[in-house]
Design a protein around this motif. Structure first.
Motif, PDB file in Angstrom:
ATOM      1  N   GLY A   1     -10.237   2.761  28.655  1.00  0.00           N
ATOM      2  CA  GLY A   1      -9.705   3.947  29.312  1.00  0.00           C
ATOM      3  C   GLY A   1     -10.798   4.853  29.836  1.00  0.00           C
ATOM      4  O   GLY A   1     -11.955   4.782  29.380  1.00  0.00           O
ATOM      5  N   PRO A   2     -10.469   5.714  30.800  1.00  0.00           N
ATOM      6  CA  PRO A   2     -11.484   6.571  31.421  1.00  0.00           C
ATOM      7  C   PRO A   2     -11.948   7.679  30.491  1.00  0.00           C
ATOM      8  O   PRO A   2     -11.213   8.127  29.613  1.00  0.00           O
ATOM      9  CB  PRO A   2     -10.750   7.153  32.633  1.00  0.00           C
ATOM     10  CG  PRO A   2      -9.311   7.134  32.235  1.00  0.00           C
ATOM     11  CD  PRO A   2      -9.127   5.906  31.382  1.00  0.00           C
ATOM     12  N   ARG A   3     -13.184   8.099  30.696  1.00  0.00           N
ATOM     13  CA  ARG A   3     -13.719   9.250  29.981  1.00  0.00           C
ATOM     14  C   ARG A   3     -13.554  10.505  30.846  1.00  0.00           C
ATOM     15  O   ARG A   3     -13.519  10.433  32.077  1.00  0.00           O
ATOM     16  CB  ARG A   3     -15.207   9.029  29.664  1.00  0.00           C
ATOM     17  CG  ARG A   3     -15.428   7.910  28.650  1.00  0.00           C
ATOM     18  CD  ARG A   3     -14.875   8.315  27.291  1.00  0.00           C
ATOM     19  NE  ARG A   3     -15.190   7.362  26.253  1.00  0.00           N
ATOM     20  CZ  ARG A   3     -14.295   6.580  25.666  1.00  0.00           C
ATOM     21  NH1 ARG A   3     -13.029   6.614  26.066  1.00  0.00           N
ATOM     22  NH2 ARG A   3     -14.640   5.759  24.686  1.00  0.00           N
ATOM     23  N   VAL A   4     -13.489  11.634  30.206  1.00  0.00           N
ATOM     24  CA  VAL A   4     -13.305  12.907  30.911  1.00  0.00           C
ATOM     25  C   VAL A   4     -14.663  13.503  31.269  1.00  0.00           C
ATOM     26  O   VAL A   4     -15.538  13.651  30.404  1.00  0.00           O
ATOM     27  CB  VAL A   4     -12.493  13.905  30.063  1.00  0.00           C
ATOM     28  CG1 VAL A   4     -12.412  15.254  30.760  1.00  0.00           C
ATOM     29  CG2 VAL A   4     -11.088  13.363  29.807  1.00  0.00           C
ATOM     30  N   LYS A   5     -14.827  13.811  32.556  1.00  0.00           N
ATOM     31  CA  LYS A   5     -16.001  14.538  33.038  1.00  0.00           C
ATOM     32  C   LYS A   5     -15.606  15.982  33.294  1.00  0.00           C
ATOM     33  O   LYS A   5     -14.461  16.274  33.637  1.00  0.00           O
ATOM     34  CB  LYS A   5     -16.516  13.922  34.341  1.00  0.00           C
ATOM     35  CG  LYS A   5     -17.132  12.554  34.225  1.00  0.00           C
ATOM     36  CD  LYS A   5     -17.571  12.050  35.592  1.00  0.00           C
ATOM     37  CE  LYS A   5     -18.539  13.005  36.257  1.00  0.00           C
ATOM     38  NZ  LYS A   5     -18.973  12.519  37.586  1.00  0.00           N
TER      39      LYS A   5
ATOM     40  N   SER B   1      -1.554   3.548  31.623  1.00  0.00           N
ATOM     41  CA  SER B   1      -1.075   4.867  32.069  1.00  0.00           C
ATOM     42  C   SER B   1      -0.910   5.816  30.883  1.00  0.00           C
ATOM     43  O   SER B   1      -1.154   7.023  31.006  1.00  0.00           O
ATOM     44  CB  SER B   1       0.236   4.733  32.856  1.00  0.00           C
ATOM     45  OG  SER B   1       1.208   4.040  32.116  1.00  0.00           O
ATOM     46  N   GLN B   2      -0.540   5.298  29.719  1.00  0.00           N
ATOM     47  CA  GLN B   2      -0.406   6.168  28.551  1.00  0.00           C
ATOM     48  C   GLN B   2      -1.758   6.727  28.124  1.00  0.00           C
ATOM     49  O   GLN B   2      -1.873   7.906  27.753  1.00  0.00           O
ATOM     50  CB  GLN B   2       0.234   5.399  27.395  1.00  0.00           C
ATOM     51  CG  GLN B   2       0.544   6.262  26.179  1.00  0.00           C
ATOM     52  CD  GLN B   2       1.557   7.348  26.488  1.00  0.00           C
ATOM     53  OE1 GLN B   2       2.691   7.063  26.862  1.00  0.00           O
ATOM     54  NE2 GLN B   2       1.146   8.611  26.346  1.00  0.00           N
ATOM     55  N   ARG B   3      -2.800   5.884  28.168  1.00  0.00           N
ATOM     56  CA  ARG B   3      -4.149   6.366  27.844  1.00  0.00           C
ATOM     57  C   ARG B   3      -4.565   7.488  28.783  1.00  0.00           C
ATOM     58  O   ARG B   3      -5.199   8.476  28.369  1.00  0.00           O
ATOM     59  CB  ARG B   3      -5.157   5.211  27.914  1.00  0.00           C
ATOM     60  CG  ARG B   3      -5.103   4.247  26.756  1.00  0.00           C
ATOM     61  CD  ARG B   3      -6.284   3.294  26.776  1.00  0.00           C
ATOM     62  NE  ARG B   3      -6.226   2.381  27.907  1.00  0.00           N
ATOM     63  CZ  ARG B   3      -5.674   1.172  27.880  1.00  0.00           C
ATOM     64  NH1 ARG B   3      -5.110   0.736  26.763  1.00  0.00           N
ATOM     65  NH2 ARG B   3      -5.683   0.400  28.953  1.00  0.00           N
ATOM     66  N   ILE B   4      -4.229   7.351  30.053  1.00  0.00           N
ATOM     67  CA  ILE B   4      -4.601   8.362  31.043  1.00  0.00           C
ATOM     68  C   ILE B   4      -3.843   9.664  30.783  1.00  0.00           C
ATOM     69  O   ILE B   4      -4.420  10.756  30.836  1.00  0.00           O
ATOM     70  CB  ILE B   4      -4.332   7.829  32.459  1.00  0.00           C
ATOM     71  CG1 ILE B   4      -5.336   6.725  32.791  1.00  0.00           C
ATOM     72  CG2 ILE B   4      -4.384   8.940  33.502  1.00  0.00           C
ATOM     73  CD1 ILE B   4      -5.033   5.968  34.046  1.00  0.00           C
ATOM     74  N   VAL B   5      -2.561   9.560  30.491  1.00  0.00           N
ATOM     75  CA  VAL B   5      -1.766  10.759  30.194  1.00  0.00           C
ATOM     76  C   VAL B   5      -2.316  11.474  28.975  1.00  0.00           C
ATOM     77  O   VAL B   5      -2.485  12.709  28.981  1.00  0.00           O
ATOM     78  CB  VAL B   5      -0.281  10.368  29.981  1.00  0.00           C
ATOM     79  CG1 VAL B   5       0.506  11.538  29.391  1.00  0.00           C
ATOM     80  CG2 VAL B   5       0.342   9.919  31.294  1.00  0.00           C
TER      81      VAL B   5
END
Length: 433
Positions: A191-195, A230-234
């Motif tokens: 999943g993506p990390r937050v910048k 999509s759940q990881r992103i949410v």
């Protein structure tokens, strides 16, 4: 269609040449002719590109979704693995002669072991055919033996060295490529990390200082990345507690019928001023109008060449992607921005960075985009730089700032190398604060 055929022929010829090179270095050069290993390796090199073609074509051909999923993993992963195998083998071409020289020098430097034994008995008589002059067979036998002694060890060592070097270089290439792809796939599936990026805007009022916009692009729900993605992103977005959420295109690679369930978690997005969506080029491959209706059902507001005033004190606008021009749904900057009050700060959502010149002309203060994936697979960033003004990050164009996200998913291979996925929390800063 006819004009496309030469291009297709060139692409197929290039793919054929690349696969022949891989077969030569990883199968022919390291296996015995006619052996089981060579047959198996040849079958793999033939079968995997067929999976890749099927993976690329099945979505556009509207094949059954189960079939798309069946061919996507092996087909797309092979494309990523092929890229790095070829790059590693090309590096190996420079290493190969060096290894040959090192091994040859080492072999030449080794002392020759001479076995000492009792002298062989000397024959007392030699039987010579009457038709052959005396002494000739003996000379021939001695010469043949000498040639065998000379050719045997040298040729044998030469063949052994070639096989050894081929296996070392080929094995190292496969190991490096497999490790690179495995690490890149883990980064996507994790999943993506937050910048976090702070963007000062000259016209932003003091009341909007610190306003937080969660920017996510290129989610690419499809045969590989589904509901869990999509759940990881949410979850990642909601954890930042944003004031506003901006989904800037390329949400999907497929139809609402196939991917509607995968998109359902997006209904859980939470922000004080809501979630907004603009189309990307992949929406127009997947039924843009149907997806616009569906994201509205999920609680997001599509911005299709329109603008609204955010209570915090700035304008938020969104334009359709340039890919929609073929359907009469391209970006319309006049409609979205033409009559606005330019004394107010304006934030524009536009999928592709290439529209930055239009944003500058219409007095946009900040454009939020995606599309590039940051190159996704190094050295893809070099190609992305040729087609986009900014590949990733924040840059200024006149009085307009452009921020490009690397995206939260991946297109094609679920792999990223040198361009990790991200969700960006953009915090607006007022110069009046």
């Amino acid at each position: 269609m006819i004009a496309f055929l030469p291009f297709l022929a060139v692409v197929l010829a290039l793919l054929g040449a690349v696969h022949w090179y891989v077969w030569r270095r990883l199968v022919r050069d390291v296996t015995a002719p006619g052996g089981a290993a060579r047959r198996a390796g040849t079958a793999v090199v033939v079968a995997l590109p067929l999976f890749s073609v099927a993976a690329l074509a099945s979505g556009r051909a509207d094949a059954p979704f189960w079939f798309q999923r069946a061919v996507a993993w092996p087909g797309f992963l092979w494309l990523a693995l092929l890229l790095y195998v070829v790059l590693a083998l090309l590096v190996g071409e420079a290493v190969r002669p060096v290894l040959h020289r090192v091994l040859a020098r080492r072999a030449a430097a080794e002392p020759v072991a001479v076995a000492v034994s009792a002298p062989a008995p000397v024959p007392t008589a030699v039987s010579v055919p009457a038709s052959v002059p005396e002494g000739e067979p003996e000379q021939e036998s001695e010469g043949a033996a000498g040639a065998a002694v000379e050719a045997g060890p040298v040729a044998g060592a030469g063949v052994s060295r070639r096989l050894f070097v081929s296996r070392v270089v080929g094995g190292a290439a496969v190991a490096v490529a497999a490790g690179t792809v495995a690490n890149g796939a883990y980064g996507v599936l994790r999943g993506p990390r937050v910048k976090r990026v702070t963007v000062p805007l000259a016209k932003l009022p003091r009341a909007a200082h610190g306003y937080r916009i969660a920017v996510v692009s290129d989610i690419h729900l499809g045969p590989i990345l589904g509901r869990a993605h999509s759940q990881r992103i949410v979850d990642a977005i909601n954890a930042t507690q944003p004031d506003l959420i901006a989904v800037v295109g390329d949400l999907v690679d497929g139809t609402v019928e196939n991917l509607g369930p995968a998109a359902e978690p997006l209904a859980g997005l939470r922000a004080r001023h809501g979630s907004f969506f603009v189309t990307g080029n992949h929406e127009y491959f997947s039924g843009a109008d149907a997806w616009v209706d569906h994201v509205r059902e999920l609680g997001m507001r599509p911005l299709r060449n329109e603008r609204l005033e955010i209570a915090a004190g700035f304008d938020l606008a969104g334009v359709d992607d340039v890919a929609g021009e073929s359907e009469g749904q391209g970006p319309d900057f006049v409609r979205a921005l033409g009559d606005r009050d330019r004394s107010r700060a304006a934030v524009l959502l536009a999928h592709q960075p290439v529209v930055i010149d239009d944003a500058v002309r219409h007095g946009v203060d900040l454009q939020l985009s995606g599309h590039t994936h940051g190159g996704q697979l190094w050295p893809g960033n070099l190609l992305a730089e040729l087609a986009n003004p900014t590949v990733a990050g924040l840059e200024r164009y006149g009085d307009t700032q452009l921020y490009v996200s690397r995206g939260a998913g991946a297109w094609g291979p679920p792999v990223r190398v040198g361009a990790p996925s991200d969700i960006t929390l953009v915090q607006l800063a007022s110069k009046q604060a």
